[in-house]
Design a protein around this motif. Sequence first.
Motif, PDB file in Angstrom:
ATOM      1  N   GLU A  93     -79.437  81.289  99.790  1.00 53.96           N
ATOM      2  CA  GLU A  93     -78.486  80.182  99.658  1.00 53.96           C
ATOM      3  C   GLU A  93     -77.815  80.309  98.303  1.00 53.96           C
ATOM      4  OE1 GLU A  93     -80.267  76.261 100.816  1.00 53.96           O
ATOM      5  OE2 GLU A  93     -82.041  77.564 101.033  1.00 53.96           O
ATOM      6  N   GLN A  94     -76.531  79.973  98.246  1.00 58.42           N
ATOM      7  CA  GLN A  94     -75.786  80.051  96.994  1.00 58.42           C
ATOM      8  C   GLN A  94     -75.087  78.721  96.749  1.00 58.42           C
ATOM      9  OE1 GLN A  94     -74.077  83.399  99.166  1.00 58.42           O
ATOM     10  NE2 GLN A  94     -73.724  84.267  97.137  1.00 58.42           N
ATOM     11  N   ILE A  95     -75.237  78.232  95.529  1.00 59.15           N
ATOM     12  CA  ILE A  95     -74.572  76.996  95.117  1.00 59.15           C
ATOM     13  C   ILE A  95     -73.827  77.308  93.823  1.00 59.15           C
ATOM     14  CG2 ILE A  95     -74.897  74.603  94.385  1.00 59.15           C
ATOM     15  CD1 ILE A  95     -77.565  74.701  96.035  1.00 59.15           C
ATOM     16  N   PHE A  96     -72.527  77.023  93.790  1.00 55.65           N
ATOM     17  CA  PHE A  96     -71.712  77.287  92.610  1.00 55.65           C
ATOM     18  C   PHE A  96     -71.529  75.992  91.836  1.00 55.65           C
ATOM     19  CE2 PHE A  96     -70.701  80.520  95.724  1.00 55.65           C
ATOM     20  CZ  PHE A  96     -70.926  81.663  94.975  1.00 55.65           C
ATOM     21  N   MET A  97     -71.684  76.096  90.509  1.00 55.59           N
ATOM     22  CA  MET A  97     -71.705  74.897  89.674  1.00 55.59           C
ATOM     23  C   MET A  97     -70.933  75.136  88.377  1.00 55.59           C
ATOM     24  SD  MET A  97     -75.852  74.293  90.027  1.00 55.59           S
ATOM     25  CE  MET A  97     -76.193  75.880  89.273  1.00 55.59           C
ATOM     26  N   LYS A  98     -70.565  74.041  87.735  1.00 48.87           N
ATOM     27  CA  LYS A  98     -70.012  74.066  86.384  1.00 48.87           C
ATOM     28  C   LYS A  98     -70.680  72.948  85.604  1.00 48.87           C
ATOM     29  CE  LYS A  98     -66.224  70.937  87.200  1.00 48.87           C
ATOM     30  NZ  LYS A  98     -65.074  70.427  86.542  1.00 48.87           N
ATOM     31  N   HIS A  99     -70.708  73.096  84.287  1.00 43.97           N
ATOM     32  CA  HIS A  99     -71.285  72.028  83.467  1.00 43.97           C
ATOM     33  C   HIS A  99     -70.422  70.776  83.574  1.00 43.97           C
ATOM     34  CE1 HIS A  99     -74.644  73.736  81.262  1.00 43.97           C
ATOM     35  NE2 HIS A  99     -73.971  74.875  81.196  1.00 43.97           N
ATOM     36  N   ALA A 100     -71.071  69.638  83.601  1.00 42.28           N
ATOM     37  CA  ALA A 100     -70.374  68.355  83.594  1.00 42.28           C
ATOM     38  C   ALA A 100     -70.149  67.966  82.133  1.00 42.28           C
ATOM     39  CB  ALA A 100     -71.205  67.300  84.315  1.00 42.28           C
ATOM     40  N   ASP A 101     -68.905  67.950  81.718  1.00 41.59           N
ATOM     41  CA  ASP A 101     -68.581  67.671  80.316  1.00 41.59           C
ATOM     42  C   ASP A 101     -69.183  66.362  79.823  1.00 41.59           C
ATOM     43  OD1 ASP A 101     -67.158  70.019  80.101  1.00 41.59           O
ATOM     44  OD2 ASP A 101     -65.242  69.073  80.582  1.00 41.59           O
ATOM     45  N   TYR A 102     -69.215  65.342  80.650  1.00 41.55           N
ATOM     46  CA  TYR A 102     -69.743  64.052  80.238  1.00 41.55           C
ATOM     47  C   TYR A 102     -71.243  64.100  79.978  1.00 41.55           C
ATOM     48  CZ  TYR A 102     -70.697  63.882  85.264  1.00 41.55           C
ATOM     49  OH  TYR A 102     -71.096  64.185  86.532  1.00 41.55           O
TER      50      TYR A 102
END
Length: 110
Positions: A93-102
Amino acid sequence: MLYELRIYTILPGRIEAIRKRFSEHTFGIFDRLGMQVCDFWEDLEAQPKLYYTMSYVSMEERTRQWEAFSQDEEWNEVKRQSEQDGKIVERVEQIFMKHADYFNSKIGRN
């Protein structure tokens, strides 16, 4: 920065084979190809699962790196040899993410 969480469900009785493949080969191949593993975990409740995160500058870089990995001669030989007794991985399984600036600003991360 783009992050990918990869979740590997391992076939019954094959956890030692995946541990050996990663520790003896896969991490080295990733390193040689410039692929950055951020962290790596095994399931705490003894489920046959591995979890790891990777970082990339962009989705294009991610695609390029995984294409190079899938065509790598060393990787293909390692995979072939490690699966002589049968497949190891049932599902990825692959989940793509980015940091949440808040969130970053609340804990002082840069």
